[in-house]
Design an enzyme around this catalytic site. Structure first.
Site, PDB file in Angstrom:
ATOM      1  N   TYR A 151       0.852  -1.194   0.000  1.00  0.00           N
ATOM      2  CA  TYR A 151       0.000   0.000   0.000  1.00  0.00           C
ATOM      3  C   TYR A 151       0.879   1.233   0.000  1.00  0.00           C
ATOM      4  CZ  TYR A 151      -4.847  -1.198   0.097  1.00  0.00           C
ATOM      5  OH  TYR A 151      -6.087  -1.586  -0.294  1.00  0.00           O
TER       6      TYR A 151
ATOM      7  N   GLU B 110      -0.517   4.773  -0.515  1.00  0.00           N
ATOM      8  CA  GLU B 110      -1.336   5.967  -0.781  1.00  0.00           C
ATOM      9  C   GLU B 110      -0.476   7.213  -0.593  1.00  0.00           C
ATOM     10  OE1 GLU B 110      -4.761   5.453   1.710  1.00  0.00           O
ATOM     11  OE2 GLU B 110      -5.745   4.188   0.229  1.00  0.00           O
TER      12      GLU B 110
ATOM     13  N   ASP C 256      -7.620  13.109 -25.049  1.00  0.00           N
ATOM     14  CA  ASP C 256      -7.609  11.697 -24.662  1.00  0.00           C
ATOM     15  C   ASP C 256      -6.936  10.974 -25.834  1.00  0.00           C
ATOM     16  OD1 ASP C 256      -8.204   9.006 -24.480  1.00  0.00           O
ATOM     17  OD2 ASP C 256     -10.255   9.294 -23.778  1.00  0.00           O
TER      18      ASP C 256
ATOM     19  N   THR D  15      -4.515   5.838 -21.990  1.00  0.00           N
ATOM     20  CA  THR D  15      -4.371   4.502 -21.437  1.00  0.00           C
ATOM     21  C   THR D  15      -2.992   4.009 -21.871  1.00  0.00           C
ATOM     22  OG1 THR D  15      -5.592   3.692 -23.356  1.00  0.00           O
ATOM     23  CG2 THR D  15      -6.806   3.877 -21.310  1.00  0.00           C
TER      24      THR D  15
ATOM     25  N   LYS E 223      -3.345  -0.488 -25.727  1.00  0.00           N
ATOM     26  CA  LYS E 223      -3.601  -0.018 -27.094  1.00  0.00           C
ATOM     27  C   LYS E 223      -2.275   0.135 -27.855  1.00  0.00           C
ATOM     28  CE  LYS E 223      -7.978   2.078 -25.777  1.00  0.00           C
ATOM     29  NZ  LYS E 223      -8.068   2.304 -24.353  1.00  0.00           N
TER      30      LYS E 223
ATOM     31  N   ARG F 182      -2.587  -2.791 -18.838  1.00  0.00           N
ATOM     32  CA  ARG F 182      -3.913  -2.178 -18.903  1.00  0.00           C
ATOM     33  C   ARG F 182      -4.044  -1.149 -17.780  1.00  0.00           C
ATOM     34  NH1 ARG F 182      -7.759  -3.131 -21.908  1.00  0.00           N
ATOM     35  NH2 ARG F 182      -6.543  -4.836 -22.737  1.00  0.00           N
TER      36      ARG F 182
HETATM   37  N1  DSN Z   1     -12.168  -0.154 -24.581  1.00  0.00           N
HETATM   38  C1  DSN Z   1     -11.608   0.915 -25.341  1.00  0.00           C
HETATM   39  C2  DSN Z   1     -11.706   0.669 -26.804  1.00  0.00           C
HETATM   40  O1  DSN Z   1     -11.953  -0.460 -27.179  1.00  0.00           O
HETATM   41  O2  DSN Z   1     -11.519   1.579 -27.583  1.00  0.00           O
HETATM   42  C3  DSN Z   1     -12.235   2.171 -24.976  1.00  0.00           C
HETATM   43  O3  DSN Z   1     -12.358   2.228 -23.613  1.00  0.00           O
END
Ligand code: DSN
Length: 407
Positions: A54, A56, A200, A226, A229, A235
């Site tokens: 932990y 925080e 984003d 994120t 991707k 993730r």
């Molecule tokens: N799950 C993502 C996507 O597939 O684009 C978006 O959150």
């Protein structure tokens, strides 16, 4: 493949499912535009004893003792994120993209303030103000969308909407838009109307690192992404910002949105950022875009219609309307022969979100497996053959061809 020693002994049922999923990933064509194959080093960092801790707070200011090494790890992730993207500030604690987006809103705005963002059906995201998302419940959203004839954004219209509605924050960056995002124009519009500029860049962060897509970091107040991707990390998510917003962003993430950070995942992000600093990684990103272009050209040459007539990113959307099937039927048929995509709304779709007209697909994971233009031509042809003729016979032909391609 991960070699596990303890899990197979203790929980063979769970281990069995993991092995089946490993096999599915190995023997299939992973073409969901938001998925990728994290490296063994990223996976190793994510599976460590750091999950026990932990912590925080932030490096040097924790609410728990014993955080000396955790501080070093998190600081490494922060420093690498700043260096990689040329950012003044980085917060590496957001668990995932939705939390990161909400933290950005709460850092800069008050509930009820107006945000301008892309319509979900045109490529936005649930956290870009959909009524079912907390974002849409707590903030007032004004949505822009693509043009009916071109299926791309008309930035003069976006500017006009901003002038009329005077949002406090303008959000750019999308999950199902096959074209480059005009980040500097978005930033200029935000400046003109006195709004915060937020991006984003979740889908395209890797392309930004590879120099394939304009970076929003120099021109925007805050940028979130994120880390899976195109970026190919674990993730999770991060927030980058100008120094003037640093304290507000940090406070909004912790204690605003979250408690204890996931330090094992933060370590995996640090590994991803180190990988992303290599020349090989930049080449990988360039190849993702080249592969997407070739795949799109192949699909169109086979007579399929793509939203906006193609792509200049990593993703594309097939409109199944003229094929006489829905996107869901098409995506399901593809999955049955090991080609994984997702069904997706197309702009101005007349069908429902659970059974829309489109199929979204992308090239990050195939490119991570080393595939290039020749494989994209083969795969494009297999996809087109099946969507035009979704029979058991064609599925079997595709299964055999995929096995050969991956052998
Ligand atoms: N799950 C993502 C996507 O597939 O684009 C978006 O959150």
């Amino acid at each position: 493949m991960h070699m596990r020693r303890h899990l197979p002994q203790f929980d063979p049922e769970l281990e069995g499912y993991i092995q089946q999923e490993e096999k599915r990933q190995r023997e299939g064509l992973l073409m969901i535009a938001s998925e990728n194959l994290a490296s063994p080093a990223v996976l190793e960092a994510a599976g460590t004893v750091l999950t026990n801790k932990y912590a925080e707070g932030y490096p040097g200011k924790r609410y728990y003792t014993g955080s000396a090494y955790i501080d070093k790890i998190e600081q490494l992730a922060i420093d690498r994120a700043k260096q990689l993207f040329g950012a003044e500030h980085a917060n590496v604690q957001p668990h995932a993209g939705s939390q990161a987006n909400l933290a950005c809103y709460f850092a800069l705005l008050e509930p009820g303030d107006t945000i301008m963002a892309m319509n979900l059906a045109h490529g936005g995201h649930l956290t870009h103000g959909h009524p079912v998302s907390l974002s849409g419940k707590l903030f007032k959203f004004v949505h822009y969308g693509v043009e009916k004839d071109t299926e791309v954004l008309d930035m003069d219209k976006v500017e006009k909407l901003a002038m009329e509605t005077k949002p406090k924050l303008i959000l750019s960056g999308f999950t199902a838009y096959p074209r480059a995002v005009p980040f500097s124009r978005f930033a200029a519009i935000a400046k003109k109307v006195g709004a915060y500029a937020m991006a984003d860049m979740s889908h395209i962060a890797g392309l930004v690192v590879g120099g394939v897509h304009e970076s929003p970091v120099p021109t925007h107040d805050v940028v979130m992404t994120t880390t899976t991707k195109t970026l190919r990390g674990p993730r999770s998510a991060i927030i980058l910002s100008k120094a003037e917003h640093a304290a507000k962003i940090d406070k909004a993430v912790f204690p605003g949105m979250q408690g204890g950070p996931l330090e094992h995942i933060i370590a995996a992000k640090a590994v991803c950022f180190k990988e992303a600093m290599t020349d090989e990684y930049k080449e990988y990103q360039k190849q993702i875009a080249k592969n997407a272009k070739t795949l799109a050209e192949t699909l169109m040459a086979e007579g399929l219609r793509l939203v906006s007539g193609g792509t200049n990113t990593h993703l594309m959307i097939i409109d199944c309307t003229s094929l006489g099937i829905s996107g869901k039927q098409g995506a399901d048929a593809l999955a049955e022969c090991g080609i994984y995509t997702n069904f997706n709304m197309i702009p101005f779709d007349t069908r429902k979100p659970a059974d829309p007209s489109g199929i979204r697909l992308g090239t990050p994971a195939l490119t991570a497996r080393g595939m290039k233009e020749p494989e994209m031509k083969t795969i494009g042809k297999l996809i087109a053959d099946l969507l035009k003729n979704p029979t058991e016979e064609q599925k079997e032909k595709n299964r055999i061809a995929i096995k050969e391609l991956l052998s």
